[in-house]
Write a protein that holds these residues in place. Structure first.
Motif, PDB file in Angstrom:
ATOM      1  N   GLU A 149      12.210  13.059   1.462  1.00 28.51           N
ATOM      2  CA  GLU A 149      12.830  12.459   2.649  1.00 28.51           C
ATOM      3  C   GLU A 149      11.799  11.880   3.611  1.00 28.51           C
ATOM      4  O   GLU A 149      11.956  10.746   4.073  1.00 28.51           O
ATOM      5  N   PRO A 150      10.725  12.625   3.964  1.00 28.98           N
ATOM      6  CA  PRO A 150       9.706  12.015   4.829  1.00 28.98           C
ATOM      7  C   PRO A 150       9.070  10.776   4.207  1.00 28.98           C
ATOM      8  O   PRO A 150       8.783   9.796   4.911  1.00 28.98           O
ATOM      9  N   ALA A 151       8.857  10.810   2.875  1.00 29.41           N
ATOM     10  CA  ALA A 151       8.281   9.640   2.203  1.00 29.41           C
ATOM     11  C   ALA A 151       9.243   8.458   2.283  1.00 29.41           C
ATOM     12  O   ALA A 151       8.821   7.311   2.512  1.00 29.41           O
ATOM     13  N   ALA A 152      10.534   8.747   2.093  1.00 27.16           N
ATOM     14  CA  ALA A 152      11.534   7.676   2.182  1.00 27.16           C
ATOM     15  C   ALA A 152      11.612   7.124   3.605  1.00 27.16           C
ATOM     16  O   ALA A 152      11.754   5.911   3.811  1.00 27.16           O
ATOM     17  N   GLU A 153      11.512   8.015   4.591  1.00 26.83           N
ATOM     18  CA  GLU A 153      11.550   7.557   5.990  1.00 26.83           C
ATOM     19  C   GLU A 153      10.363   6.647   6.304  1.00 26.83           C
ATOM     20  O   GLU A 153      10.514   5.620   6.976  1.00 26.83           O
ATOM     21  N   THR A 154       9.176   7.031   5.816  1.00 25.49           N
ATOM     22  CA  THR A 154       7.998   6.184   6.031  1.00 25.49           C
ATOM     23  C   THR A 154       8.176   4.823   5.369  1.00 25.49           C
ATOM     24  O   THR A 154       7.854   3.785   5.958  1.00 25.49           O
ATOM     25  N   PHE A 155       8.719   4.840   4.132  1.00 31.10           N
ATOM     26  CA  PHE A 155       8.941   3.579   3.429  1.00 31.10           C
ATOM     27  C   PHE A 155       9.964   2.710   4.152  1.00 31.10           C
ATOM     28  O   PHE A 155       9.768   1.504   4.318  1.00 31.10           O
ATOM     29  N   VAL A 156      11.077   3.323   4.577  1.00 29.05           N
ATOM     30  CA  VAL A 156      12.128   2.562   5.273  1.00 29.05           C
ATOM     31  C   VAL A 156      11.582   1.966   6.570  1.00 29.05           C
ATOM     32  O   VAL A 156      11.866   0.815   6.914  1.00 29.05           O
ATOM     33  N   LEU A 157      10.773   2.750   7.292  1.00 23.45           N
ATOM     34  CA  LEU A 157      10.190   2.257   8.535  1.00 23.45           C
ATOM     35  C   LEU A 157       9.296   1.045   8.274  1.00 23.45           C
ATOM     36  O   LEU A 157       9.391   0.037   8.975  1.00 23.45           O
ATOM     37  N   GLN A 158       8.456   1.131   7.238  1.00 27.52           N
ATOM     38  CA  GLN A 158       7.568   0.018   6.912  1.00 27.52           C
ATOM     39  C   GLN A 158       8.364  -1.174   6.393  1.00 27.52           C
ATOM     40  O   GLN A 158       8.063  -2.331   6.700  1.00 27.52           O
ATOM     41  N   GLY A 201       0.820  -1.214   0.000  1.00 28.76           N
ATOM     42  CA  GLY A 201       0.000   0.000   0.000  1.00 28.76           C
ATOM     43  C   GLY A 201       0.848   1.254   0.000  1.00 28.76           C
ATOM     44  O   GLY A 201       0.540   2.221  -0.719  1.00 28.76           O
ATOM     45  N   VAL A 202       1.927   1.271   0.805  1.00 29.38           N
ATOM     46  CA  VAL A 202       2.815   2.437   0.864  1.00 29.38           C
ATOM     47  C   VAL A 202       3.482   2.667  -0.490  1.00 29.38           C
ATOM     48  O   VAL A 202       3.537   3.802  -0.992  1.00 29.38           O
ATOM     49  N   ILE A 203       3.971   1.590  -1.105  1.00 28.04           N
ATOM     50  CA  ILE A 203       4.640   1.715  -2.402  1.00 28.04           C
ATOM     51  C   ILE A 203       3.669   2.236  -3.455  1.00 28.04           C
ATOM     52  O   ILE A 203       3.980   3.155  -4.218  1.00 28.04           O
ATOM     53  N   GLN A 204       2.479   1.632  -3.503  1.00 27.60           N
ATOM     54  CA  GLN A 204       1.486   2.034  -4.497  1.00 27.60           C
ATOM     55  C   GLN A 204       1.098   3.505  -4.323  1.00 27.60           C
ATOM     56  O   GLN A 204       1.011   4.265  -5.282  1.00 27.60           O
ATOM     57  N   GLU A 205       0.885   3.903  -3.083  1.00 30.21           N
ATOM     58  CA  GLU A 205       0.469   5.282  -2.807  1.00 30.21           C
ATOM     59  C   GLU A 205       1.569   6.269  -3.163  1.00 30.21           C
ATOM     60  O   GLU A 205       1.302   7.324  -3.749  1.00 30.21           O
ATOM     61  N   ASP A 206       2.819   5.932  -2.829  1.00 27.59           N
ATOM     62  CA  ASP A 206       3.927   6.840  -3.119  1.00 27.59           C
ATOM     63  C   ASP A 206       4.170   6.976  -4.619  1.00 27.59           C
ATOM     64  O   ASP A 206       4.460   8.065  -5.118  1.00 27.59           O
ATOM     65  N   ILE A 207       4.059   5.853  -5.349  1.00 29.66           N
ATOM     66  CA  ILE A 207       4.265   5.914  -6.798  1.00 29.66           C
ATOM     67  C   ILE A 207       3.175   6.755  -7.449  1.00 29.66           C
ATOM     68  O   ILE A 207       3.444   7.604  -8.304  1.00 29.66           O
TER      69      ILE A 207
END
Length: 573
Positions: free
Chosen positions: A214-223, A195-201
């Motif tokens: 950077e915040p998007a990358a941090e959210t992705f890395v955390l997940q 879901g995170v990947i799909q939403e970010d793309i």
């Protein structure tokens, strides 16, 4: 759902099971032929019966060929049928998603649905293929091996050598139960990460526009880290299986070699029989070792099938909504004291909405954001169920008209346009796949799109891109307008479609639409007064209620909210 599959494809498992049992039966003879060949060599050099040794070797080679052929056959039927199951489930899932009401997608996460279609169906396929095969192979191999060990070789040696085996089975069962729980967590984390990947793309333009990489990358890395920890936790638990099994069978081999050697020295067992006996332990060990993977895969398959069943059991659009309707739709609309809220007892989005829209008339709707304009469209399209006796089409309660019929009669240009990743022409003919090029050209001309085609090297064959990203906002809107006009509907709905075009383009589109709208019932929703001037009636919505109504001239004469909005728009023009 599995019953439906088995009724159609279940017969393919039968020949697969037959060949699988034959494969296990042939495999159970290999140690005997090897032991016989070794016994034939256990003699003085001059007394070895060469023909006997060659005969046993030929039997061994022939058995290997039979094992190869039977293994190929059972894999063809069982694993091939598992692929049929994968295709079947994926098709059924897609069809099910189409039959679900739009309210389902209000809460469903795209990542979850993607995980179902890819990861979960793959897990079920593995369960129906290799898991089923490994279980049947393991059971049959163990039974055939036990028969040879207890009947043909030495029952006492078999009894003592196999004493540690139940410990291996118990270890597998216990750890397998832990694996099932941890795998369910892995699936959950996979869905969230998808879901995170799909939403970010999909939102990458917005992320870049606001410099939120950077915040998007941090959210992705955390997940991603959360999913990594879940997988490591699963791997740590699964890693106990093989060592425990190896220890248990190591004890079996120790007992076999110690006790078996004593039997050989006492002449109660030959060297060849001891070799064959240890080969049978290996045959028993193989399915026990794979039992860990089998339980792991079966747990994944069961968890995945449960998630799929949750979708398959979800309430669908009633079948009567797809039935044929015997009466043609003319398009007269009547709204009678329509009140609607999304939740029982919740805030009313629409309250006591009343108006008549005869065939050939245009109703203009304007109002503040959240005043219920789009909700009215959803009710008319039967995306939501309107209360009985509140919406009528040609004098018939909308609830009595199938959704299929009313949607075929309506050409709707939604507020949020959606284009498919194909050519402009294919997007326009989406409603009517057989539409010829001349019809496409006329619809594009009516939507004021034709003049833009000269900017594209390939004209109508220009690819729109994913969600129309190769086109501007105004161009996408005009493609959607042409798509709605192509089916020549009885009712036209334009839901704030002109907000993304400039005023001059808006006027050209409205002029072009005069011909397309002639003789049709039209609902024109807009925040621009200029788009509603020629409507037969205009209603101003405020908090779901009709605050003002009348023609443009009548509303301007009231000097109310509509008139103030018109003055503000004229001042800012």
């Amino acid at each position: 759902m599995l019953r439906k599959f088995l009724r159609k494809y279940g017969w393919r498992y039968l020949p697969g099971i037959v060949f699988l049992l034959l494969n296990s039966y042939f495999a159970a003879w290999s140690p005997m032929f090897l032991g016989n060949a070794i016994n034939g060599l256990d003699a003085e050099a001059g007394t070895i019966d060469r023909n006997y040794v060659l005969t046993q070797t030929a039997y061994l080679v022939g058995t290997a060929v039979l094992i190869f052929v039977s293994r190929y056959c059972w894999r063809y039927f069982i694993n091939g049928n598992a692929r049929n199951l994968e295709i079947f489930l994926r098709e059924e899932l897609f069809c099910k998603l189409q039959r679900l009401p739009t309210s389902f997608y209000d809460t469903a996460q795209t990542g979850d649905l993607m995980a179902l279609a890819i990861n979960d169906i793959g897990a079920v396929r593995k369960t129906a293929g290799m898991v089923v095969a490994n279980i049947l192979t393991g059971v049959s191999s163990i039974l055939f091996s036990l028969e040879k060990m207890f009947v043909s070789l030495h029952p006492g040696l078999a009894f003592w050598s196999l004493l540690p085996v139940p410990l291996a089975v118990l270890s597998v069962v216990f750890i397998g139960s832990l694996v099932r729980k941890k795998y369910a967590n892995v699936q959950k984390q996979f869905a969230r990460l998808s879901g995170v990947i799909q939403e970010d793309i999909m939102g990458m333009r917005v992320i870049k526009a606001f410099h939120r990489e950077e915040p998007a990358a941090e959210t992705f890395v955390l997940q991603s880290d959360t999913m990594c920890r879940a997988n490591i936790d699963l791997s740590n638990t699964s890693a106990w299986l093989d060592p425990l099994i190896q220890i248990c069978f190591g004890l079996s081999f120790l007992i076999s070699l110690t006790y078996g050697s004593d039997l050989v020295l006492r002449g109660e067992l030959s060297i060849g029989e001891l070799v064959a006996f240890n080969d049978y332990i290996l045959l028993i060990m193989a399915p026990i070792v794979s039992l860990g993977r089998v339980i792991n895969s079966a747990a994944r398959g069961r968890a995945s099938m449960k998630r799929l069943n949750d979708i398959f059991s979800a309430p669908e659009i009633p079948s009567e909504e797809q039935r044929e309707y015997p009466h043609p739709i003319a398009g007269a609309l009547s709204f009678r004291h329509l009140s609607f809220s999304y939740e029982p007892g919740g805030r009313e989005v629409l309250h006591d909405f009343c108006t008549e829209v005869p065939v050939g008339h245009t109703l203009g709707i304007i109002g503040e954001t959240g005043s219920g304009k789009t909700t009215l469209v959803d009710l008319l399209l039967k995306f939501r169920a309107a209360p009985p006796g509140t919406i009528f089409v040609d004098g018939t309660d909308l609830r009595a008209i199938p959704a299929r019929t009313i949607r075929l009669a309506i050409g709707c240009v939604p507020q949020e346009e959606f284009l498919f990743d194909t050519s402009i022409a294919e997007n326009i003919r989406f409603y009517e796949p057989e539409t010829d090029d001349d019809e496409i050209d006329r619809a594009a001309d009516a939507g004021d799109l034709k003049k833009d085609l000269g900017r594209f090297a390939e004209g109508y064959q220009t690819m729109a891109g994913e969600r129309g990203r190769h086109l501007s906002g105004g161009q996408k809107k005009r493609v959607v307008i042409a798509r709605a006009l192509i089916r020549k509907p009885k009712i036209l709905i334009f839901d704030d479609v002109l907000s993304s075009v400039d005023v001059s383009t808006e006027q050209r589109i409205l002029q072009n639409l005069d011909t397309a709208m002639h003789g049709k019932t039209c609902i024109l929703i807009s925040q621009r007064i200029s788009a509603l001037r020629d409507a037969d009636e205009i209603v101003y919505l405020e908090n779901g209620r009709i605050a003002e109504r009348g023609t443009h001239r009548e509303l301007m004469a009231l000097s109310g909210k509509y008139a103030r909005m018109a003055q503000e728009q004229n001042a800012s023009a």
